[in-house]
Design a protein around this motif. Structure first.
Motif, mmCIF file in Angstrom:
data_model
loop_
_atom_site.group_PDB
_atom_site.id
_atom_site.type_symbol
_atom_site.label_atom_id
_atom_site.label_comp_id
_atom_site.label_asym_id
_atom_site.label_seq_id
_atom_site.Cartn_x
_atom_site.Cartn_y
_atom_site.Cartn_z
ATOM 1 N N TYR A 215 17.349 21.034 -21.679
ATOM 2 C CA TYR A 215 18.255 21.616 -20.684
ATOM 3 C C TYR A 215 18.965 22.845 -21.250
ATOM 4 O O TYR A 215 19.133 23.860 -20.569
ATOM 5 C CB TYR A 215 19.259 20.547 -20.261
ATOM 6 N N GLY A 216 19.361 22.748 -22.528
ATOM 7 C CA GLY A 216 20.015 23.887 -23.171
ATOM 8 C C GLY A 216 19.109 25.100 -23.250
ATOM 9 O O GLY A 216 19.554 26.242 -23.059
ATOM 10 N N LEU A 217 17.820 24.875 -23.528
ATOM 11 C CA LEU A 217 16.848 25.978 -23.548
ATOM 12 C C LEU A 217 16.744 26.647 -22.182
ATOM 13 O O LEU A 217 16.692 27.882 -22.078
ATOM 14 C CB LEU A 217 15.472 25.457 -23.970
ATOM 15 N N VAL A 218 16.723 25.831 -21.140
ATOM 16 C CA VAL A 218 16.568 26.363 -19.773
ATOM 17 C C VAL A 218 17.772 27.202 -19.373
ATOM 18 O O VAL A 218 17.634 28.355 -18.935
ATOM 19 C CB VAL A 218 16.360 25.209 -18.757
ATOM 20 N N ILE A 219 18.980 26.643 -19.523
ATOM 21 C CA ILE A 219 20.163 27.393 -19.071
ATOM 22 C C ILE A 219 20.422 28.596 -19.979
ATOM 23 O O ILE A 219 20.912 29.634 -19.524
ATOM 24 C CB ILE A 219 21.416 26.489 -18.987
ATOM 25 N N GLY A 220 20.093 28.465 -21.268
ATOM 26 C CA GLY A 220 20.256 29.601 -22.183
ATOM 27 C C GLY A 220 19.317 30.740 -21.816
ATOM 28 O O GLY A 220 19.708 31.910 -21.823
ATOM 29 N N PHE A 221 18.071 30.391 -21.480
ATOM 30 C CA PHE A 221 17.082 31.405 -21.100
ATOM 31 C C PHE A 221 17.482 32.098 -19.800
ATOM 32 O O PHE A 221 17.409 33.331 -19.692
ATOM 33 C CB PHE A 221 15.696 30.759 -20.949
ATOM 34 N N ILE A 222 17.923 31.321 -18.821
ATOM 35 C CA ILE A 222 18.349 31.902 -17.541
ATOM 36 C C ILE A 222 19.541 32.829 -17.756
ATOM 37 O O ILE A 222 19.595 33.945 -17.221
ATOM 38 C CB ILE A 222 18.705 30.789 -16.524
ATOM 39 N N GLY A 223 20.505 32.367 -18.568
ATOM 40 C CA GLY A 223 21.678 33.188 -18.847
ATOM 41 C C GLY A 223 21.308 34.488 -19.535
ATOM 42 O O GLY A 223 21.823 35.553 -19.177
ATOM 43 N N PHE A 224 20.398 34.414 -20.502
ATOM 44 C CA PHE A 224 19.990 35.615 -21.236
ATOM 45 C C PHE A 224 19.270 36.604 -20.310
ATOM 46 O O PHE A 224 19.511 37.818 -20.371
ATOM 47 C CB PHE A 224 19.072 35.238 -22.394
ATOM 48 N N GLN A 225 18.395 36.114 -19.455
ATOM 49 C CA GLN A 225 17.682 36.982 -18.531
ATOM 50 C C GLN A 225 18.641 37.707 -17.590
ATOM 51 O O GLN A 225 18.475 38.895 -17.303
ATOM 52 C CB GLN A 225 16.657 36.169 -17.713
ATOM 53 N N CYS A 226 19.646 36.987 -17.126
ATOM 54 C CA CYS A 226 20.658 37.613 -16.259
ATOM 55 C C CYS A 226 21.425 38.692 -17.028
ATOM 56 O O CYS A 226 21.690 39.782 -16.503
ATOM 57 C CB CYS A 226 21.634 36.559 -15.734
ATOM 58 N N MET A 227 21.771 38.401 -18.272
ATOM 59 C CA MET A 227 22.514 39.362 -19.099
ATOM 60 C C MET A 227 21.678 40.604 -19.394
ATOM 61 O O MET A 227 22.199 41.719 -19.417
ATOM 62 C CB MET A 227 22.951 38.694 -20.405
ATOM 63 N N GLN A 228 20.386 40.405 -19.615
ATOM 64 C CA GLN A 228 19.500 41.535 -19.887
ATOM 65 C C GLN A 228 19.431 42.507 -18.719
ATOM 66 O O GLN A 228 19.285 43.712 -18.913
ATOM 67 C CB GLN A 228 18.073 41.025 -20.183
ATOM 68 N N SER A 229 19.548 41.976 -17.515
ATOM 69 C CA SER A 229 19.416 42.832 -16.333
ATOM 70 C C SER A 229 20.686 43.624 -16.021
ATOM 71 O O SER A 229 20.680 44.517 -15.194
ATOM 72 C CB SER A 229 19.044 41.976 -15.110
ATOM 73 N N ILE A 230 21.805 43.280 -16.701
ATOM 74 C CA ILE A 230 23.069 44.000 -16.453
ATOM 75 C C ILE A 230 23.720 44.420 -17.771
ATOM 76 O O ILE A 230 24.941 44.334 -17.934
ATOM 77 C CB ILE A 230 24.028 43.162 -15.579
ATOM 78 N N LYS A 231 22.892 44.887 -18.721
ATOM 79 C CA LYS A 231 23.413 45.267 -20.045
ATOM 80 C C LYS A 231 24.472 46.365 -19.969
ATOM 81 O O LYS A 231 25.314 46.487 -20.854
ATOM 82 C CB LYS A 231 22.265 45.735 -20.945
#
Length: 413
Positions: A215-231
């Motif tokens: 679960y931590g991998l999933v939410i961490g990956f989703i969070g990182f992808q969102c952050m990458q799109s609004i650097k």
């Protein structure tokens, strides 16, 4: 609860100021010592100003330490700690960390439980064996909050620091699972047979530990992808990390999986993908500033609360004797639970006993142990276990925490 939280925050900020200006101690230790000193006038006020005494008692009770830590600030503190851990360095020590966080916790749980059970019998205290095992389970994991706060002040090698830090980040989640498994056995009725209880514990481990990691991998990956799109918007990226922690923790509770393990994994993933430690671009600087401040604020509240809550306890001679004995037992169990897994691995150092000694003395206990002890009812020897847990934790943070730097210097002259 808001009023209690606000007053404790104000006390923590004031004590932080005093410690910074004059005491110059590691922050967590300084806050706890000042909180213990504050207890003296609070206790005297019981007869002179009973309203003031009751007011302070209500503050501690209304703060609801167990819920505040386990269901609230623990996730923030674990995420903040994991955010700065180098995944490459962690991978190099993965075997050590895995053995310490799993086999080490199990070894320590049974050694502590067995010896504390015998000690209670010698002193004349009623502590059933399963209840003693519960104490062993809650006191065996090193506390990541206490460990990481003290390690910032201790000058130790990177390899050793990663071992201690990595173990403390993961073994609290494993410890909670072990504690829950023993609790299941201790509260099981005649409706369950041994096979059914074993299946329940196995299912609990898969759901809590394995489920938490995935679960931590999933939410961490989703969070990182969102952050990458609004650097280009660091403030929004920080808000996303908050959403990962808050929403992720709420989701973990609903799914009945380990929120602490999930937050560690999510923090590791985001921190290493964003390269937070470089602190060069606006995103890295924003994340560093926000999470360092939040980490300091929540740590302050936690350790002030640990210090102030002690005046609600009533220590008898038997409790104090067993608590002192528990300190020695926990240290012995820590040494054995580090030595045995460590002996299974190959090491570059010529004298691994020095590393084992530092791992033993640097394995601090803290708020997680107290929170788990508070969850136990009187039928599970909750009062006795809470008292000996408090004695062990105070010794760990103040004595071990203050001396770990000196121990390191003496061993590595």
């Amino acid at each position: 609860m808001f009023e209690s939280f606000s007053i404790i925050f104000t006390i923590a900020a004031f004590f932080n100021y005093i410690n910074y200006k004059w005491l110059k101690l590691p922050t967590t230790i300084g806050l706890m010592i000042l909180s213990l000193i504050l207890i003296i006038p609070i206790s005297f006020s019981e007869t002179v100003f009973p309203e003031l005494y009751i007011f302070f008692c209500d503050i501690i009770v209304n703060a609801d330490f167990k819920t505040l830590l386990l269901d609230g600030i623990l996730s923030f503190l674990l995420f903040a700690g994991a955010l700065h851990v180098n995944l490459g360095a962690l991978a190099k020590e993965k075997k050590s960390i895995f053995l310490f966080a799993t086999l080490g916790v199990l070894i320590s749980t049974f050694i502590v439980g067995g010896l504390v059970f015998l000690g209670a019998q010698l002193i004349g205290l009623d502590l059933p064996f399963l209840h003693a095992l519960l104490f062993g389970a809650l006191i065996s994991p090193t506390d990541p909050i206490a460990v990481m706060a003290i390690l910032k002040q201790a000058n130790i090698s990177k390899s050793l620091g990663i071992k201690i830090e990595g173990e403390s980040l993961f073994n609290d989640g494993i410890g909670v699972v072990v504690f829950s498994g023993i609790l299941l056995i201790a509260t099981a009725t005649g409706e369950y047979n041994n096979l059914e209880i074993g299946a329940e514990i196995g299912t609990l481990f898969l759901e809590e530990a394995v489920g938490g990691l995935l679960y931590g991998l999933v939410i961490g990956f989703i969070g990182f992808q969102c952050m990458q799109s609004i650097k280009e918007n660091p403030q929004l990226a920080v808000i996303i990390t908050l959403a990962v922690v808050m929403g992720g923790t709420a989701g973990a509770f609903m799914l009945h999986i380990s929120a602490p393990l999930a937050m560690v994994v999510a923090g590791l993933l985001i921190g290493n993908k964003v390269h937070v430690d470089e602190d060069k671009n606006p995103l890295q600087k924003a994340l560093n500033s926000f999470w360092e401040i939040l980490d300091d604020v929540l740590n302050g509240i936690l350790f002030v609360l640990i210090g102030l809550a002690i005046h609600l306890l009533d220590f008898s001679t038997g409790y104090i004797l067993l608590g002192i004995l528990a300190i020695l037992i926990v240290l012995l169990a820590r040494f054995i639970s580090v030595f045995l897994p460590y002996s299974l691995l190959k090491h570059e150092e010529k004298k691994p006993i020095k590393t084992i000694a530092i791992l033993t003395w640097g394995g601090l206990r803290g708020g997680i142990s107290i929170a788990l002890a508070l969850s136990l009812t009187q039928e599970l020897s909750g009062d006795l276990i809470l008292h000996i847990t408090y004695i062990t934790v105070l010794f760990s943070i103040i004595v071990q925490g203050l001396s770990i730097g000196k121990v390191v210097k003496k061993l590595y002259k």
